[in-house]
Write a protein that holds these residues in place. Structure first.
Motif, mmCIF file in Angstrom:
data_model
loop_
_atom_site.group_PDB
_atom_site.id
_atom_site.type_symbol
_atom_site.label_atom_id
_atom_site.label_comp_id
_atom_site.label_asym_id
_atom_site.label_seq_id
_atom_site.Cartn_x
_atom_site.Cartn_y
_atom_site.Cartn_z
ATOM 1 N N GLY A 1 50.658 34.631 40.959
ATOM 2 C CA GLY A 1 51.965 35.411 41.085
ATOM 3 C C GLY A 1 51.939 36.418 40.134
ATOM 4 O O GLY A 1 52.562 37.759 40.390
ATOM 5 N N ASN A 2 51.000 36.621 39.093
ATOM 6 C CA ASN A 2 51.001 37.753 38.190
ATOM 7 C C ASN A 2 49.962 38.744 38.648
ATOM 8 O O ASN A 2 49.518 39.779 37.913
ATOM 9 C CB ASN A 2 50.375 37.024 36.639
ATOM 10 N N CYS A 3 49.302 38.578 39.788
ATOM 11 C CA CYS A 3 48.348 39.566 40.321
ATOM 12 C C CYS A 3 48.779 40.261 41.285
ATOM 13 O O CYS A 3 49.207 40.251 42.475
ATOM 14 C CB CYS A 3 47.117 38.693 41.028
ATOM 15 N N ASP A 4 48.927 41.771 41.143
ATOM 16 C CA ASP A 4 49.529 42.577 42.038
ATOM 17 C C ASP A 4 48.402 43.401 42.885
ATOM 18 O O ASP A 4 47.390 42.853 42.900
ATOM 19 C CB ASP A 4 50.458 43.768 41.025
ATOM 20 N N ALA A 5 48.843 44.444 43.450
ATOM 21 C CA ALA A 5 47.835 44.901 44.527
ATOM 22 C C ALA A 5 46.632 45.414 43.903
ATOM 23 O O ALA A 5 45.510 45.261 44.320
ATOM 24 C CB ALA A 5 48.474 46.060 45.266
ATOM 25 N N ASN B 1 40.807 45.111 42.436
ATOM 26 C CA ASN B 1 39.812 44.589 41.521
ATOM 27 C C ASN B 1 38.709 43.597 41.902
ATOM 28 O O ASN B 1 37.535 43.406 41.871
ATOM 29 C CB ASN B 1 40.202 44.456 40.134
ATOM 30 N N TYR B 2 39.381 42.197 42.422
ATOM 31 C CA TYR B 2 38.582 41.188 42.809
ATOM 32 C C TYR B 2 37.879 41.452 43.797
ATOM 33 O O TYR B 2 36.776 41.043 44.070
ATOM 34 C CB TYR B 2 39.763 39.935 43.030
ATOM 35 N N VAL B 3 38.411 42.214 44.646
ATOM 36 C CA VAL B 3 37.761 42.330 46.023
ATOM 37 C C VAL B 3 36.675 43.347 45.978
ATOM 38 O O VAL B 3 35.430 43.039 46.510
ATOM 39 C CB VAL B 3 38.939 43.061 47.007
ATOM 40 N N GLN B 4 36.682 44.579 44.860
ATOM 41 C CA GLN B 4 35.882 45.441 44.898
ATOM 42 C C GLN B 4 34.612 44.813 44.143
ATOM 43 O O GLN B 4 33.344 44.897 44.269
ATOM 44 C CB GLN B 4 36.370 46.618 43.913
ATOM 45 N N ASN B 5 35.033 43.939 43.064
ATOM 46 C CA ASN B 5 33.975 43.096 42.238
ATOM 47 C C ASN B 5 33.066 42.104 43.205
ATOM 48 O O ASN B 5 31.759 42.110 43.269
ATOM 49 C CB ASN B 5 34.524 42.352 41.174
ATOM 50 N N VAL B 6 33.676 41.623 44.337
ATOM 51 C CA VAL B 6 32.907 40.710 45.259
ATOM 52 C C VAL B 6 31.924 41.683 46.033
ATOM 53 O O VAL B 6 30.969 41.048 46.433
ATOM 54 C CB VAL B 6 33.983 39.682 45.875
ATOM 55 N N ASN C 1 51.925 48.097 44.108
ATOM 56 C CA ASN C 1 52.509 46.825 44.930
ATOM 57 C C ASN C 1 51.573 46.966 46.227
ATOM 58 O O ASN C 1 51.812 45.844 47.100
ATOM 59 C CB ASN C 1 53.882 47.085 44.943
ATOM 60 N N ILE C 2 51.191 47.929 46.729
ATOM 61 C CA ILE C 2 50.830 47.813 48.128
ATOM 62 C C ILE C 2 49.262 48.072 48.189
ATOM 63 O O ILE C 2 48.403 48.826 47.548
ATOM 64 C CB ILE C 2 51.444 49.122 48.963
#
Length: 617
Positions: A369-373, A378-383, A538-539
């Motif tokens: 819940g602390n992870c915004d858009a 960042n997670y997606v780009q790192n993967v 947020n988006i």
């Protein structure tokens, strides 16, 4: 006859008209007092320059340069066309790429015989529901016979279905029924360890010749274990055996001894096991714990004389075993079968260079819940930077991880998270119940627990909470079982409102999930280019496109407040006209016929809302 001299302006130039004889055609003009103006090169002079070595070399250089540039431009154009993301050329060699794999934990999906435990025939009874969700594959987690005291941990028989779930015949019937529905079956096969009750271990313990090295045995070090490594659960990785006066390796618990995957005799057994299940027409295998197959194993046991540079011993042996298994799968059956590997640890980098078709990535199991858009981006780009495109996967949870709805702290984001999972490029692995926002079920006491991890002091994990029964109806045991008493683990107390029947009647969550699954099978979500265009914390916004299909923008509000998206054509470089094909706040019928939206106008999304737009040319 001579004419008078005439002056040309104020200079000294003189012009004389001279006529010799009576014929005016013979008149001449003579200019005096100035040098003759340049009138160009003669043919002889031009040829002199043309044959000059300097000009010859220059001409050839420019000629060759012109054609080299032209050819280079042609090659670049061809490469761009070839490399441009095409949705019509999905790679046949990896059928699971860009598909959805629906994970089922049999113990918790549906009980068919009233004993309080889910089973294979229970899954058969719900295949219409699964088919409506529209996955390409169904993954059956932990279906084989294990030590009853260790809940699906430690196999005692690699070729027998867990008797609590049914029989081998039931498993064959399930496979056939899934195929009839147009889906395919992947089974989990854990070769990292076995139960200490497995006949192999008992024979290895006794020192029988064939099975002696099926497990990792080492002598002690002055009365101490061979090394000081700690297990992933509790205690040392080494357990002393008085029978052999040696220590055996166990990454998790003494009752779960590690298999010695360096043993050629054991690898022959593994080959036979894979071929056994391929005869049941399974379409693929998931091998968990692949990153620790050779962890902490002494070099003397691995018996390696040489290996490639720039690779660790663990990685070398792991990739070698994956290649061995992959060859077994491909050679044993003429039909295409897929191989998935899953790491135990969060970092799966070591597995990406292997021959496995799919490497399960756990990055998104860390969001909460602390992870915004921006955090998600960042997670997606790192993967995407680390993972080869053809092996990219996305998973929000599984039987060993807290459910995503609980981690987010609210069911507000059910649709948003499913859109994230299913519309990113790569293979998606939704976990049963994700489609209804199933939450963790806290246990009131350890007496209600089945998972051995629940009973380990200070471990802080109890996976039964993540494996609670599927909630089908607002009735006793949530329609999971008609057992008169409690099912194997308690049903979540929110089952009266959070169940399949109620949510289908209210068009909540499930219709959106089915639409997302259908989109995943279509262009360009089944392949093609991906680009994040988020401009708002947020988006989470991204584009999916390829040159032979319409382009799409997906907007997901992962924030805690209403936010606005504005299409910046400098960023998207796409059309400013689009049709809304999915809006999580509206029914599919209400979007028919689709309305053309002007993307230059702001689009407002409330928390958890998802909008998918098909761009107009």
């Amino acid at each position: 006859m001579n004419k008078d001299d005439k002056k040309n302006g104020d200079n000294d130039t003189k012009i004389k008209f001279i006529q010799d004889g009576k014929n005016l055609d013979d008149a001449k003009v003579k200019i005096e007092g100035r040098e003759d103006a340049f009138t160009g090169l003669t043919k002889e002079e031009l040829m002199e320059y043309a044959n000059d070595p300097f000009w010859v070399r220059l001409r050839w250089f420019l000629f060759i340069l012109f054609w080299l540039v032209w050819i280079a431009m042609l090659v670049v154009a061809i490469v761009l066309i070839i490399r441009a993301p095409s949705c019509s050329t999905k790679k046949a060699e990896n059928e699971a790429k860009d598909s959805a794999i629906y994970q089922i934990y049999p113990r918790s999906f549906k009980d068919s015989n009233g004993d309080g435990v889910g089973d294979l025939l229970g899954i058969v009874s719900k295949l219409d529901y699964i088919a409506k969700l529209n996955p390409k594959f169904v993954l059956i987690n932990s279906p084989l016979q294990t030590n009853p005291l260790l809940q699906d941990e430690g196999l005692v028989n690699f070729t027998k279905i867990n008797t609590e779930y049914g029989t081998n015949s039931d498993f064959k019937a399930l496979i056939d029924k899934i195929h009839e529905k147009g889906m395919k079956v992947i089974m989990e096969l854990d070769i990292h360890h076995s139960s200490n009750l497995h006949p192999w271990f008992q024979k290895s313990l006794a020192g029988t010749t064939r099975h002696r090295e099926f497990y990792v045995w080492e002598n002690g070090n002055g009365g101490n274990p061979p090394s000081n490594e700690r297990s992933f659960w509790v205690g040392s990785t080494w357990t002393f055996s008085p029978e052999r006066n040696q220590y055996y390796l166990s990454h998790f618990a003494s009752k779960l001894p590690n298999l010695n995957l360096n043993s050629e005799a054991l690898k022959t057994e593994i080959k036979d096991i894979i071929e056994f299940w391929l005869k049941y027409d399974v379409d693929g295998f998931l091998f968990p714990n692949a990153d620790i197959w050779f962890k902490y194993i002494p070099t003397t046991t691995l018996n390696i004389s040489s290996m490639p540079k720039n690779i660790t011993l663990e990685e070398y042996k792991t990739n070698d075993l994956i290649s061995f298994i992959k060859d077994v799968i491909e050679n044993a059956n003429k039909n295409r079968r897929i191989m998935l590997v899953e790491p135990y640890l969060e970092d799966s980098t070591m597995l990406y260079g292997s021959k496995a078709d799919i490497v399960v990535n756990k990055a998104l199991t860390q969001i909460n819940g602390n992870c915004d858009a921006q955090c998600v981006a960042n997670y997606v780009q790192n993967v995407r930077k680390q993972v080869p495109e053809k092996k990219g996967t996305w998973m929000l949870g599984n039987k060993d991880v807290s459910r995503i709805t609980s981690r987010m702290g609210s069911q507000t984001y059910v649709n948003a998270l499913n859109a994230l999972l299913l519309l990113l490029p790569g293979t998606s692995l939704p976990y049963y119940g994700d489609e209804i926002g199933l939450t963790d079920n806290p246990l009131s006491s350890l007496q209600q627990s089945y998972d051995p991890l629940c009973k380990i002091p200070f471990k802080g994990e109890c996976r039964d909470m993540f494996r609670s029964p599927m909630q089908w109806k607002p009735q006793n045991n949530a329609g999971f079982s008609n057992v008169s008493s409690q099912s194997w683990t308690p049903v979540n107390q929110n089952f009266e409102s959070n169940n399949v029947e109620t949510l289908e009647q209210t068009n909540k969550y499930i219709p959106v999930f089915s639409q997302l699954m259908a989109l995943k099978k279509t262009d360009p979500f089944s392949g093609g280019h991906f680009k994040i265009i988020s401009q708002n914390p947020n988006i989470f916004a991204f584009v999916r496109k390829c040159h032979d299909s319409p382009n799409y923008i997906t907007l997901i509000n992962l924030g805690k407040e209403t936010s606005t998206f504005v299409n910046n054509r400098n960023v998207t470089q796409l059309s400013d006209k689009a049709e809304i094909v999915l809006d999580s706040l509206k029914t599919k019928a209400s979007l028919t016929p689709p309305k053309v939206e002007n993307l230059l106008q702001p689009m407002t999304l409330v928390p958890g809302q998802v909008i998918v737009l098909k761009l107009k040319e």
